[in-house]
Scaffold this active site. Sequence first.
Site, PDB file in Angstrom:
ATOM      1  N   LYS A 112       6.850 -34.576  18.448  1.00 21.38           N
ATOM      2  CA  LYS A 112       6.275 -34.490  19.955  1.00 21.38           C
ATOM      3  C   LYS A 112       6.795 -35.242  21.121  1.00 21.38           C
ATOM      4  O   LYS A 112       7.030 -34.726  22.314  1.00 21.38           O
ATOM      5  CB  LYS A 112       4.807 -34.458  20.090  1.00 21.38           C
ATOM      6  CG  LYS A 112       3.965 -33.586  18.905  1.00 21.38           C
ATOM      7  CD  LYS A 112       2.429 -33.625  18.933  1.00 21.38           C
ATOM      8  CE  LYS A 112       1.901 -32.631  17.960  1.00 21.38           C
ATOM      9  NZ  LYS A 112       1.839 -32.761  16.671  1.00 21.38           N
TER      10      LYS A 112
HETATM   11  C1  LIG Z   1       1.710 -32.034  16.016  1.00 24.62           C
HETATM   12  C2  LIG Z   1       2.159 -31.937  14.444  1.00 24.62           C
HETATM   13  C3  LIG Z   1       2.474 -30.832  13.536  1.00 24.62           C
HETATM   14  C4  LIG Z   1       2.157 -29.456  13.833  1.00 24.62           C
HETATM   15  O1  LIG Z   1       2.818 -28.863  15.175  1.00 24.62           O
HETATM   16  P1  LIG Z   1       2.302 -27.570  15.770  1.00 24.62           P
HETATM   17  O2  LIG Z   1       3.201 -27.627  16.999  1.00 24.62           O
HETATM   18  O3  LIG Z   1       0.800 -27.949  16.430  1.00 24.62           O
HETATM   19  O4  LIG Z   1       2.459 -26.514  14.918  1.00 24.62           O
HETATM   20  C5  LIG Z   1       3.146 -31.021  12.258  1.00 24.62           C
HETATM   21  N1  LIG Z   1       3.457 -32.388  11.926  1.00 24.62           N
HETATM   22  C6  LIG Z   1       3.380 -33.397  12.730  1.00 24.62           C
HETATM   23  C7  LIG Z   1       3.541 -34.832  12.250  1.00 24.62           C
HETATM   24  C8  LIG Z   1       2.651 -33.226  14.191  1.00 24.62           C
HETATM   25  O5  LIG Z   1       2.412 -34.338  14.602  1.00 24.62           O
END
Ligand SMILES: *Cc1c(COP(=O)(O)O)cnc(C)c1O
Length: 469
Positions: A112
């Site tokens: 993210k």
């Molecule tokens: C947020 C997250 C996900 C899921 O991602 P999305 O974009 O919500 O589908 C998967 N793995 C990790 C480690 C995350 O932080």
Amino acid sequence: MQYVSTRGSAPALDFEGVTLAGLASDGGLYLPAEWPRFSADEIRGLRGLAYPDLAARIMAPFVAGSLTEDELLCLCHAVYGDFGHAAVTPLVQLDAQHWLLELFHGPTLAFKDVALQLLGRLFETFLERRGEKLTIVGATSGDTGSAAIQAVAGLERVEIFMLHPKGRVSDVQRRQMTTVRAPNVHNLAIDGSFDDAQAHVKRMFTDAEVTNVLNLGAVNSINWARLMAQVVYYFASALGLGAPDRTVAYSVPTGNFGDVFAGYVAAKMGLPIERLIVATNINDILYRALSSGDYSAGGVTPTITPSMDIQVSSNFERLLFDAGERDGAAMAEQMRAFEASKAMQLTNAQAQGAAALFASARADQVETARALQWAWRKTGQVIDPHTGVGLHCALSVAAAGTVAPGIPLVTLATAHPAKFPDAVERAIGVRPALPSRVGDLFGREESFVELAGDYAATRDYVLGHAGNA
Ligand SMILES: *Cc1c(COP(=O)(O)O)cnc(C)c1O
């Protein structure tokens, strides 16, 4: 570039507008009015670019009219020049077919950061231009919150209220949020699930009592700018593996359908993606929707992959809208019915549109642990459980022949294993250490407030504390 809402009645906005708005005023999500397209020759011309330069080229059509090419390039260098790996999102080969795309070299060790580090700087740029302030209200199942807080801590024009489900995020995840001490950061621990927290956030955006006094912004992946930034690493990795002269498949650990939707956008832009595997844990609404058309929410079962413990995936609406011939009025009707009954059937157009590119698989806890063991014993890689869900699904889809052996299959490594040390140690007997650049996370003091699970508790807290920074 103009953006339209999936529910058809909010005004079209430019990139600056959708970045600051987050959710559309009709409750829908913004998408570009049309997909920019790169020819095979144009994609070939992107080979060899450093990540920040590639990022500026991929995102240029989406920000046109809101940022100049120079402004965008400057932002990309400022953001991606500061990651913990020179390649920003390096590829690691596991065997003849399988690869990992490491997305965890940002400040909070999850993918993210790739988007939120950029979003923080976009907010600053646009708010400065308008002379405005923004109150961000977000919900996190763990990684969004810390990445968002890191991205905006200390900014002059942004204040952030971050809701997390109490006791359902890991110690590392919680500390990455609650040890950031800045006057513009508020951590709220909600008595409930991630879905409850997210529902409060969505409701706040349509609650006039709140929107009359606060200029609300979103950092959840409902914010278009995040998805846009994630499109870049699909291009970077596919180019590294021979695109556009070779197709590539991806397995994406999925929660809110943001990361994998960015892959769909890359395909719409002309990147030859063979298949996108939507990898879910046992909270498998997307697996059921994509395999049988049945999109119905059950309860949320906590797992060792908390960032995927989600039943309602907001960004799925973007796919349904785009695959279903972009009929905003029909989409609004479908979502109204879903919000009332928590269940719906995909239309034929939606199911066929999705099936053209997506496949889905799921991993239970035992299968996830086995994938961690496979990576460790066969390749010496320590991976986190979310990545483990993706890898299990990649291995099972390859074994079933859904992706042919000659096609590289890239699993998105969405978090550093040290974010989930207990689950990793239980699976492989090795306890991963935090990289030194994260610093003394367990020595710092935490700060957060605990709130009851109902909407009013959250709304009243935000109204009572906003602007006190
Ligand atoms: C947020 C997250 C996900 C899921 O991602 P999305 O974009 O919500 O589908 C998967 N793995 C990790 C480690 C995350 O932080």
